[in-house]
Design a protein around this motif. Structure first.
Motif, PDB file in Angstrom:
ATOM      1  N   GLN A   1       8.534   7.621   6.549  1.00 23.74           N
ATOM      2  CA  GLN A   1       8.512   8.724   7.499  1.00 23.74           C
ATOM      3  C   GLN A   1       9.016   8.268   8.865  1.00 23.74           C
ATOM      4  O   GLN A   1       9.779   8.983   9.542  1.00 23.74           O
ATOM      5  CB  GLN A   1       7.093   9.294   7.609  1.00 23.74           C
ATOM      6  CG  GLN A   1       6.998  10.536   8.492  1.00 23.74           C
ATOM      7  CD  GLN A   1       5.607  11.145   8.480  1.00 23.74           C
ATOM      8  OE1 GLN A   1       4.722  10.636   7.792  1.00 23.74           O
ATOM      9  NE2 GLN A   1       5.422  12.197   9.245  1.00 23.74           N
TER      10      GLN A   1
ATOM     11  N   ASP B   1       0.341   4.212   0.817  1.00 22.06           N
ATOM     12  CA  ASP B   1       0.229   4.998   2.051  1.00 22.06           C
ATOM     13  C   ASP B   1       1.069   4.369   3.161  1.00 22.06           C
ATOM     14  O   ASP B   1       1.737   5.075   3.929  1.00 22.06           O
ATOM     15  CB  ASP B   1      -1.235   5.090   2.488  1.00 22.06           C
ATOM     16  CG  ASP B   1      -2.073   5.876   1.487  1.00 22.06           C
ATOM     17  OD1 ASP B   1      -1.505   6.760   0.807  1.00 22.06           O
ATOM     18  OD2 ASP B   1      -3.284   5.612   1.374  1.00 22.06           O
ATOM     19  N   LYS B   2       1.035   3.035   3.214  1.00 30.69           N
ATOM     20  CA  LYS B   2       1.847   2.358   4.235  1.00 30.69           C
ATOM     21  C   LYS B   2       3.335   2.548   3.955  1.00 30.69           C
ATOM     22  O   LYS B   2       4.138   2.682   4.887  1.00 30.69           O
ATOM     23  CB  LYS B   2       1.504   0.869   4.265  1.00 30.69           C
ATOM     24  CG  LYS B   2       0.085   0.584   4.758  1.00 30.69           C
ATOM     25  CD  LYS B   2      -0.174  -0.916   4.786  1.00 30.69           C
ATOM     26  CE  LYS B   2      -1.580  -1.213   5.306  1.00 30.69           C
ATOM     27  NZ  LYS B   2      -1.859  -2.673   5.338  1.00 30.69           N
TER      28      LYS B   2
ATOM     29  N   ASP C   1       0.865  -1.181   0.000  1.00 26.25           N
ATOM     30  CA  ASP C   1       0.000   0.000   0.000  1.00 26.25           C
ATOM     31  C   ASP C   1       0.900   1.228   0.000  1.00 26.25           C
ATOM     32  O   ASP C   1       1.777   1.366   0.858  1.00 26.25           O
ATOM     33  CB  ASP C   1      -0.902  -0.012   1.228  1.00 26.25           C
ATOM     34  CG  ASP C   1      -1.915   1.127   1.201  1.00 26.25           C
ATOM     35  OD1 ASP C   1      -1.857   1.942   0.256  1.00 26.25           O
ATOM     36  OD2 ASP C   1      -2.750   1.206   2.116  1.00 26.25           O
TER      37      ASP C   1
ATOM     38  N   ASP D   1       4.690   5.168   2.522  1.00 36.15           N
ATOM     39  CA  ASP D   1       5.015   6.536   2.926  1.00 36.15           C
ATOM     40  C   ASP D   1       5.158   6.642   4.443  1.00 36.15           C
ATOM     41  O   ASP D   1       6.072   7.299   4.954  1.00 36.15           O
ATOM     42  CB  ASP D   1       3.937   7.502   2.429  1.00 36.15           C
ATOM     43  CG  ASP D   1       3.975   7.668   0.910  1.00 36.15           C
ATOM     44  OD1 ASP D   1       5.042   7.388   0.324  1.00 36.15           O
ATOM     45  OD2 ASP D   1       2.945   8.052   0.328  1.00 36.15           O
ATOM     46  N   ASP D   2       4.233   5.991   5.173  1.00 40.86           N
ATOM     47  CA  ASP D   2       4.312   6.019   6.641  1.00 40.86           C
ATOM     48  C   ASP D   2       5.595   5.351   7.130  1.00 40.86           C
ATOM     49  O   ASP D   2       6.244   5.836   8.068  1.00 40.86           O
ATOM     50  CB  ASP D   2       3.089   5.311   7.242  1.00 40.86           C
ATOM     51  CG  ASP D   2       1.794   6.070   6.943  1.00 40.86           C
ATOM     52  OD1 ASP D   2       1.876   7.282   6.652  1.00 40.86           O
ATOM     53  OD2 ASP D   2       0.714   5.445   6.996  1.00 40.86           O
TER      54      ASP D   2
END
Length: 222
Positions: A132, A125-126, A123, A128-129
């Protein structure tokens, strides 16, 4: 209809499934070999008929003409075979290129499926997290390293100017001490200079005269 079907007359229906590209390429190569051998045979026949015509040109005109006619027929067949070979060679090269493209597309499709399968459980989004979090942890680790590397005095703080001044005084004292040791005591008695002059050495002539006088006295005594 596919390219292979157009070339070999396939395309399903009553004809059934057409040959594979590898089979078709092999058949074309076999046909090329057969026609090449036919070429060599016709070239030999043409040379033979030419020799017959030359041999009977003046002796047997009829035999010479028949040999020339056969030579013309062989040359016509040879020209036809040359054209057929050119067509077959072009067809075989096209088929080999198509087969290569088919294999390339097949492998690209296989690679695309593998990539899709690898990314299936990912994913964005995962991701990117996660990136980060990694960045934050790296920054925290750097801050901890910087804090650990700072010197700690435990409350003992000194004025650096005062320490430098004290160090200068110690150096000056050591320098004065060394100068005194090199100079030594001031009241050291020196030896007196002699006041009388030293006796001078007699001349050589006077010495010789004294020696002669002593020698005469000794002779008289004898």
């Amino acid at each position: 209809m596919s390219l292979f079907g157009k070339i070999f007359g396939g395309g399903g229906g009553k004809g059934g499934k057409g040959p594979s590209p590898q089979e078709a390429i092999q058949k074309l190569r076999e046909t090329e070999e057969m026609l090449t051998k036919k070429q060599e045979f016709l070239e030999k026949k043409i040379e033979q008929e030419l020799q017959i015509a030359k041999k009977n040109g003046t002796k047997n005109k009829r035999a010479a003409l028949q040999a020339l006619k056969r030579k013309k027929r062989y040359e016509k067949q040879l020209a036809q075979i040359d054209g057929t070979l050119s067509t077959i060679e072009f067809q075989r090269e096209a088929l080999e290129n198509a087969n290569t493209n088919t294999e390339v597309l097949k492998n690209m499709g296989f690679a695309a499926k593998a990539m899709k399968s690898a990314h299936e459980n990912m994913d964005i989004d995962k991701v990117d997290d996660l990136m980060q979090d990694i960045t934050e942890q790296q920054e925290l680790a750097q801050e901890i390293s910087d804090a650990i590397s700072k010197p700690v005095g435990f409350g003992e703080e000194f004025d650096e100017d005062e320490l430098l001044a004290e160090l200068d005084e110690l150096e000056q004292e050591e320098l004065d001490k060394n100068l005194l040791e090199i100079g030594g005591p001031e009241n050291v008695p020196l030896p007196n200079v002699p006041s009388t002059s030293l006796p001078s050495r007699p001349a050589k002539k006077e010495e010789d005269e004294d020696d002669m006088e002593d020698l005469q006295r000794w002779a008289e005594a004898m």
